[in-house]
Design an enzyme around this catalytic site. Structure first.
Site, PDB file in Angstrom:
ATOM      1  N   PHE A  72       0.840  -1.212   0.000  1.00  0.00           N
ATOM      2  CA  PHE A  72       0.000   0.000   0.000  1.00  0.00           C
ATOM      3  C   PHE A  72       0.875   1.262   0.000  1.00  0.00           C
ATOM      4  O   PHE A  72       0.806   2.085  -0.920  1.00  0.00           O
ATOM      5  CB  PHE A  72      -0.920  -0.098   1.229  1.00  0.00           C
TER       6      PHE A  72
ATOM      7  N   ASP B 277       9.924  -6.902  -3.796  1.00  0.00           N
ATOM      8  CA  ASP B 277       8.736  -7.405  -3.093  1.00  0.00           C
ATOM      9  C   ASP B 277       8.634  -8.906  -3.342  1.00  0.00           C
ATOM     10  O   ASP B 277       9.069  -9.406  -4.384  1.00  0.00           O
ATOM     11  CB  ASP B 277       7.460  -6.724  -3.604  1.00  0.00           C
TER      12      ASP B 277
ATOM     13  N   LYS C  69       9.871  -4.068  15.569  1.00  0.00           N
ATOM     14  CA  LYS C  69       9.927  -2.707  15.027  1.00  0.00           C
ATOM     15  C   LYS C  69      10.816  -1.839  15.919  1.00  0.00           C
ATOM     16  O   LYS C  69      11.590  -1.015  15.440  1.00  0.00           O
ATOM     17  CB  LYS C  69       8.520  -2.105  14.918  1.00  0.00           C
TER      18      LYS C  69
ATOM     19  N   ALA D 119       7.761  -5.816   5.402  1.00  0.00           N
ATOM     20  CA  ALA D 119       7.651  -6.355   6.763  1.00  0.00           C
ATOM     21  C   ALA D 119       6.420  -7.230   6.864  1.00  0.00           C
ATOM     22  O   ALA D 119       5.524  -7.166   6.022  1.00  0.00           O
ATOM     23  CB  ALA D 119       7.513  -5.204   7.774  1.00  0.00           C
TER      24      ALA D 119
ATOM     25  N   SER E 165       6.792   1.988  13.768  1.00  0.00           N
ATOM     26  CA  SER E 165       5.346   1.916  14.031  1.00  0.00           C
ATOM     27  C   SER E 165       5.022   2.462  15.415  1.00  0.00           C
ATOM     28  O   SER E 165       5.801   2.310  16.367  1.00  0.00           O
ATOM     29  CB  SER E 165       4.898   0.453  13.969  1.00  0.00           C
TER      30      SER E 165
ATOM     31  N   VAL F 180      -8.923   0.345  10.235  1.00  0.00           N
ATOM     32  CA  VAL F 180     -10.349   0.616  10.444  1.00  0.00           C
ATOM     33  C   VAL F 180     -10.944   1.444   9.301  1.00  0.00           C
ATOM     34  O   VAL F 180     -12.086   1.229   8.904  1.00  0.00           O
ATOM     35  CB  VAL F 180     -10.573   1.285  11.825  1.00  0.00           C
TER      36      VAL F 180
ATOM     37  N   LEU G 104      10.512  -0.799   3.649  1.00  0.00           N
ATOM     38  CA  LEU G 104       9.118  -0.886   4.090  1.00  0.00           C
ATOM     39  C   LEU G 104       8.649  -2.324   4.245  1.00  0.00           C
ATOM     40  O   LEU G 104       7.640  -2.581   4.912  1.00  0.00           O
ATOM     41  CB  LEU G 104       8.188  -0.193   3.081  1.00  0.00           C
TER      42      LEU G 104
ATOM     43  N   TYR H  98       5.553  -8.037  16.843  1.00  0.00           N
ATOM     44  CA  TYR H  98       5.582  -6.956  15.849  1.00  0.00           C
ATOM     45  C   TYR H  98       6.163  -5.681  16.467  1.00  0.00           C
ATOM     46  O   TYR H  98       7.096  -5.076  15.928  1.00  0.00           O
ATOM     47  CB  TYR H  98       4.149  -6.706  15.345  1.00  0.00           C
TER      48      TYR H  98
HETATM   49  C1  UD1 Z   1      -2.657   0.155  14.423  1.00  0.00           C
HETATM   50  C2  UD1 Z   1      -1.928  -0.733  13.459  1.00  0.00           C
HETATM   51  C3  UD1 Z   1      -1.132  -1.737  14.193  1.00  0.00           C
HETATM   52  C4  UD1 Z   1      -0.247  -1.089  15.258  1.00  0.00           C
HETATM   53  C5  UD1 Z   1      -1.021  -0.106  16.115  1.00  0.00           C
HETATM   54  C6  UD1 Z   1      -0.064   0.703  16.953  1.00  0.00           C
HETATM   55  C7  UD1 Z   1      -3.279  -0.783  11.460  1.00  0.00           C
HETATM   56  C8  UD1 Z   1      -4.190  -1.607  10.630  1.00  0.00           C
HETATM   57  N1  UD1 Z   1      -2.875  -1.366  12.610  1.00  0.00           N
HETATM   58  O1  UD1 Z   1      -3.556  -0.637  15.157  1.00  0.00           O
HETATM   59  O2  UD1 Z   1      -0.328  -2.399  13.253  1.00  0.00           O
HETATM   60  O3  UD1 Z   1       0.226  -2.061  16.119  1.00  0.00           O
HETATM   61  O4  UD1 Z   1      -1.737   0.782  15.279  1.00  0.00           O
HETATM   62  O5  UD1 Z   1      -0.694   1.692  17.671  1.00  0.00           O
HETATM   63  O6  UD1 Z   1      -2.920   0.322  11.119  1.00  0.00           O
HETATM   64  N2  UD1 Z   1     -12.061  -0.834  14.929  1.00  0.00           N
HETATM   65  C9  UD1 Z   1     -13.443  -0.879  14.921  1.00  0.00           C
HETATM   66  N3  UD1 Z   1     -14.060  -1.550  13.898  1.00  0.00           N
HETATM   67  C10 UD1 Z   1     -13.378  -2.175  12.893  1.00  0.00           C
HETATM   68  C11 UD1 Z   1     -11.952  -2.132  12.910  1.00  0.00           C
HETATM   69  C12 UD1 Z   1     -11.344  -1.467  13.959  1.00  0.00           C
HETATM   70  O7  UD1 Z   1     -14.099  -0.329  15.806  1.00  0.00           O
HETATM   71  O8  UD1 Z   1     -14.010  -2.750  12.000  1.00  0.00           O
HETATM   72  C13 UD1 Z   1     -11.393  -0.093  16.000  1.00  0.00           C
HETATM   73  C14 UD1 Z   1     -10.369  -0.948  16.741  1.00  0.00           C
HETATM   74  O9  UD1 Z   1     -10.963  -1.670  17.761  1.00  0.00           O
HETATM   75  C15 UD1 Z   1      -9.398   0.120  17.227  1.00  0.00           C
HETATM   76  C16 UD1 Z   1      -9.477   1.219  16.160  1.00  0.00           C
HETATM   77  O10 UD1 Z   1     -10.655   0.953  15.411  1.00  0.00           O
HETATM   78  O11 UD1 Z   1      -9.792   0.623  18.456  1.00  0.00           O
HETATM   79  C17 UD1 Z   1      -8.300   1.239  15.220  1.00  0.00           C
HETATM   80  O12 UD1 Z   1      -8.098  -0.094  14.747  1.00  0.00           O
HETATM   81  P1  UD1 Z   1      -7.011  -0.439  13.611  1.00  0.00           P
HETATM   82  O13 UD1 Z   1      -7.278   0.352  12.397  1.00  0.00           O
HETATM   83  O14 UD1 Z   1      -7.007  -1.905  13.492  1.00  0.00           O
HETATM   84  O15 UD1 Z   1      -5.651   0.103  14.165  1.00  0.00           O
HETATM   85  P2  UD1 Z   1      -4.923  -0.040  15.593  1.00  0.00           P
HETATM   86  O16 UD1 Z   1      -5.570  -1.023  16.462  1.00  0.00           O
HETATM   87  O17 UD1 Z   1      -4.773   1.344  16.120  1.00  0.00           O
END
Ligand code: UD1
Length: 333
Positions: free
Chosen positions: A32, A52, A175, A102, A144, A210, A100, A171
């Site tokens: 991405f 890659d 990192k 990983a 990260s 998310v 990048l 992870y």
């Molecule tokens: C992100 C990173 C992760 C890293 C972390 C460090 C991504 C995908 N993941 O995780 O690699 O370890 O930051 O801080 O970037 N949520 C919902 N509904 C959904 C999906 C998610 O409510 O369908 C919520 C999750 O519970 C969370 C928030 O959205 O509270 C963010 O989730 P996500 O995008 O997975 O990222 P992180 O958990 O912050």
């Protein structure tokens, strides 16, 4: 699963004239972020050597530049011993390495600890040593926010990660080890990314970011799943601003000097709750369905917010794309 999407438009790079042509290596070029970085470097008239193994990247992400005359591609793993030496013999004069590639899934890292340490830590160490030997001027590593573990001192300063930090996943640990090693190198810059989003982010894995998941669900006219009460906050950064941070790290494009070696957070310094995010996406997609509230996700942290004073103190980089505009570009309307 094929991921398509527009490149990250609106970046500052298009305003800049062509400087000296440099050779840049990108590991994870079919990912991405890697594919957006390749597009930006080629638009700036630099040569790009991409690596890659399609473990989590997609050939389709390279469609816009795969046949560019200044692009060459090596399908191989960063675990290959002597990789950079081999590529360096074919392309003498590599100036900047952007590492990048990983294992990107935190849950996968928990189930595959040894593999994660090999790919995310040992390979980084080797690549950096090889880049130093090759005489590269910059080695830029993708760190990260996971390196912070559960720290609740917000906004998070780079110095908060230390001996006492408890990394909940291999992870985060890998990192962090890599960041430490990169930051101590005379050519090393580690960028510590918060929650990146934008076109081409894969929405299909249960562990996808998310924003990509919410947009996918919203466009399919399904309710958005909110884990917990939606009050948890994140610092969301648009992929175009992430690419600009890479350019700043290497002193390319509009950035005349590279960032000094070290560690830099890359976020916006603005927190957004998951509920606010869901409402904005519903609004932009015309999805009127009520949210579906599900139990909190195990291991979720409550709040995450970057201090971006360090990178801003050493460059004129700044996040240029606000959340609503970034969402609009990601949705593609
Ligand atoms: C992100 C990173 C992760 C890293 C972390 C460090 C991504 C995908 N993941 O995780 O690699 O370890 O930051 O801080 O970037 N949520 C919902 N509904 C959904 C999906 C998610 O409510 O369908 C919520 C999750 O519970 C969370 C928030 O959205 O509270 C963010 O989730 P996500 O995008 O997975 O990222 P992180 O958990 O912050």
């Amino acid at each position: 699963m094929v991921v398509t999407g527009r490149p990250c438009d609106g970046m500052n790079i298009l305003k800049v004239g062509a400087g000296m042509k440099k050779e840049c290596l990108i590991t994870g070029v079919a990912g991405f972020v890697g594919s957006h970085l390749a597009e930006a470097l080629l638009a700036l008239n630099h040569k790009v050597i991409g690596v890659d193994n399609f473990f989590s990247g997609y050939r389709e992400n390279m469609t816009s530049f795969e046949s560019h005359p200044d692009f060459s591609f090596h399908e191989c793993s960063v675990e290959e011993p002597g990789l950079l030496g081999r590529i360096g013999r074919e392309h003498p004069g590599i100036d900047a390495c952007f590492h990048l590639a990983a294992i990107v899934s935190v849950p996968y890292s928990v189930e595959h600890e040894a593999e994660t340490m090999r790919v995310n830590w040992e390979a980084t160490e080797r690549l950096l040593a090889d880049a130093e030997d090759l005489g590269c001027s910059r080695f830029v590593f993708a760190g990260s926010a996971a390196e912070y573990g559960e720290d609740d001192r917000l906004p998070l300063l780079e110095s908060y990660v230390g001996q006492e930090t408890i990394h909940v996943s291999p992870y985060g640990r890998a990192k962090h080890l890599s960041t430490q090693r990169v930051a101590s190198s005379p050519i090393g810059v580690a960028l510590r990314f918060f929650n990146i989003y934008g076109p081409r982010q894969d929405p299909k894995s249960p562990y996808s970011g998310v924003i990509s998941r919410f947009i996918d669900f919203a466009l399919a006219r399904e309710p958005l799943n909110i884990f917990g009460d939606g009050g948890q906050t994140r610092d969301f950064i648009y992929v175009g601003d992430v690419v600009s941070a890479y350019l700043a790290a290497a002193g390319l494009g509009e950035f005349e000097a590279p960032l000094p070696t070290g560690v830099y957070n890359v976020g916006t310094g603005v927190g957004t709750s998951i509920l606010e995010l869901a409402d904005a996406i519903r609004d932009l997609t015309g999805n009127v369905l009520p949210h579906r509230f599900l139990p909190e996700r195990a291991g979720d942290i409550r709040h995450s917010l970057a201090s971006i004073e360090a990178i801003q103190g050493h460059s004129h980089w700044s996040p240029g794309v606000g959340l609503r505009e970034g969402l609009r570009r990601t949705i593609g309307r």
